[in-house]
Write a protein that holds these residues in place. Sequence first.
Motif, short mmCIF file in Angstrom:
data_model
loop_
_atom_site.label_atom_id
_atom_site.label_comp_id
_atom_site.label_asym_id
_atom_site.label_seq_id
_atom_site.Cartn_x
_atom_site.Cartn_y
_atom_site.Cartn_z
N PHE A 174 0.83 -1.20 0.00
CA PHE A 174 0.00 0.00 0.00
C PHE A 174 0.86 1.25 0.00
N GLN A 175 1.93 1.26 0.79
CA GLN A 175 2.83 2.41 0.79
C GLN A 175 3.54 2.57 -0.54
N GLU A 176 3.82 1.44 -1.19
CA GLU A 176 4.40 1.53 -2.53
C GLU A 176 3.41 2.12 -3.52
N LEU A 177 2.13 1.79 -3.34
CA LEU A 177 1.10 2.40 -4.19
C LEU A 177 1.05 3.91 -3.98
N LEU A 178 1.08 4.34 -2.72
CA LEU A 178 1.08 5.78 -2.44
C LEU A 178 2.28 6.47 -3.07
N ARG A 179 3.41 5.80 -3.03
CA ARG A 179 4.62 6.39 -3.61
C ARG A 179 4.53 6.49 -5.13
N ASN A 180 3.81 5.54 -5.74
CA ASN A 180 3.76 5.50 -7.20
C ASN A 180 2.57 6.25 -7.80
N PRO A 227 1.64 9.54 -7.93
CA PRO A 227 2.00 10.67 -8.80
C PRO A 227 2.79 10.23 -10.03
N VAL A 228 3.63 9.20 -9.86
CA VAL A 228 4.45 8.74 -10.98
C VAL A 228 3.59 8.09 -12.05
N LEU A 229 2.66 7.22 -11.64
CA LEU A 229 1.79 6.56 -12.61
C LEU A 229 0.88 7.54 -13.33
N ILE A 230 0.35 8.51 -12.60
CA ILE A 230 -0.53 9.50 -13.23
C ILE A 230 0.23 10.30 -14.28
N GLN A 231 1.46 10.68 -13.98
CA GLN A 231 2.25 11.43 -14.95
C GLN A 231 2.70 10.54 -16.11
N GLU A 232 3.00 9.28 -15.81
CA GLU A 232 3.49 8.38 -16.86
C GLU A 232 2.41 8.08 -17.89
N TYR A 233 1.16 7.94 -17.44
CA TYR A 233 0.08 7.61 -18.36
C TYR A 233 -0.65 8.85 -18.88
N THR A 234 -0.05 10.01 -18.69
CA THR A 234 -0.56 11.25 -19.28
C THR A 234 0.59 11.83 -20.10
N ILE A 235 0.55 11.65 -21.40
CA ILE A 235 1.66 12.03 -22.27
C ILE A 235 1.34 13.34 -22.96
N PRO A 236 1.95 14.43 -22.58
CA PRO A 236 1.68 15.71 -23.25
C PRO A 236 2.39 15.79 -24.59
#
Length: 583
Positions: free
Chosen positions: A556-562, A564-573
């Motif tokens: 769960f803590q790993e999910l919290l850490r990831n 912001p990273v996952l949201i930015q990774e799957y949003t490609i400007p």
Amino acid sequence: MQITVLRVYMMVAAAIFNPLLLRDNTTISESDDEILTNMKDLEEHLMVDQRSSLLDCDASQVNQDVAPLNQEESPEMLNYSSLQIDHEVSPLIQEQPKDSQRDMKETSALKGKQEAQVEDSISWYIWEVLILVILHGIKVLWQNVKQSGRWDRMPKDEDLFASGNISVSTIILNTGLLRRFYERNIYGSSREALKVRDFVEGFADDLLKALRSVCDTVANIEQEPIGVGSMYELWRSSKPLTCDLIIPFTPPEPYKFKFQLWCSHTSDVAPDLQGCGRIKVEKVSRSEAGCPCDAADLGEDLICLLHDSNETPSSVDAFDYLLCEKNSSYLSKDYVLKWFQMSSTKAWETISHKYDFDLQFPNHDSPWHLKVRFRSGITVAFNITPVVKYEDTDTYFISHFPTNSSVEENSCSIDWCLSFAVYEKRLLRYLAKNLPPDSCHIHCLQTLSFLHKKQILLTGKSALSMYHFKTALLHVLLSKKCSDWGVEHLKDRLCDVLGFLEKSLKEKKLDHILIGNSHVPQEVGIPAIFCTAKPVNLFSPFASQRQCYSRTVEQFQELLRNVPVLIQEYTIPLGNGNVQTTF
């Protein structure tokens, strides 16, 4: 010489078993200085004993060693030496006969004493080397085990949530980026889910019609399939878009189901099976069926034409063909699943000629999981699970949770889990009526579902399921104002749900949203027996499963850490500032 050789052998053995003798001094840690000093002292002690043993050698052995040297000397020196030795030794030779017996006794005693000292010395050196090697071996073994962490003390609960670890309060999310992430990864799948749901419902109706014709002797399927889960609650986000359908069935006449809940006073269900129950198969008497033949004395000459005189007796053996556990009258989950798999296969064989696709049963251990494969290669997966309706309610005893499991499955075949999926769907719809038109509660579930699935791909299967996330969201829904759920509050509500789940993990307590919850509106229609029951803790297994709990917290803590990273990774400007959108 034998003693010396033995000592050398012991030193070699010590060097083999003790890595310190074979290493360079520069590679030895400070903690091993004491052991190295002891080994050096032992080596010096052995060298001193070796020199002393050489000095105590027999005189005859010395003469034998010196004789060849004397032969090489000149004749003059040899004669002179022999005369001198004879002059010095002659007095001793004259006195030898007098004291010969006494000297022999002293020599024998001295020899025995020396042999005893040699034996003691050998034993002492053997024990000294062995003890040193054993102590060093234990020390090396302890260091290796300590480094591997096998014997380390399990961390305490407060250590898992230490201040240095990640928490919901440290997550930084961008509202605009979160909105673009949702539009790119989730919004398109919601429209596609409607098409999949319409197809599955139409096909399931035809399959159930065929099922009724092949299984009426064992069970009766009277109702239409009921859609539950994320596809019917409109928050399914990940592919494959799988529909969950439940099919209620009843026993054939003249039998009925009698239910034993964990919260009833007459139940013998174990306390650790909260949220579960048992289904007993009983034979309906003629009076219960409404026939007057048992109520009135019609005499022996009259026969009731509604009942066969050769009916199956009401015994335990009579329930074998009714999917009951062996030597029991309780309905078995395993037998029900086997019956359902055989019946579904027969039903498909009767209607397969009408369709231009194949129906597959991918996993024999999961007979409720079906997959339709078209000739084009496109597949549609769905789950059809047999259930038993609890009296006149919308609560169902379910054999297995195909997806979003809320309760750990029990090994006992007669313990059935209770499913409140119909009431949960009804609760979401009721709350949505009072929320703003652009409410973000479904957005939260879809986003959490997407992130949770990606995290499982990274860290493996977790004890946290989407049912736990949905339960946390429902608790937050009941505690927040309706105006707090606008789409502009998506970031805050997402953090609220994660924070509620984090708090629940710390306390190892996540109450079921419907059982014993006084905050649930009465319009949802929860049966009274569950409204007044003691709340069921979905995290109760963590109290006894320490290792599972630690791993769940870490994931769960790993999910919290990831997040912001996952949201930015799957949003490609793109270069022009727009967002690449692919469906």
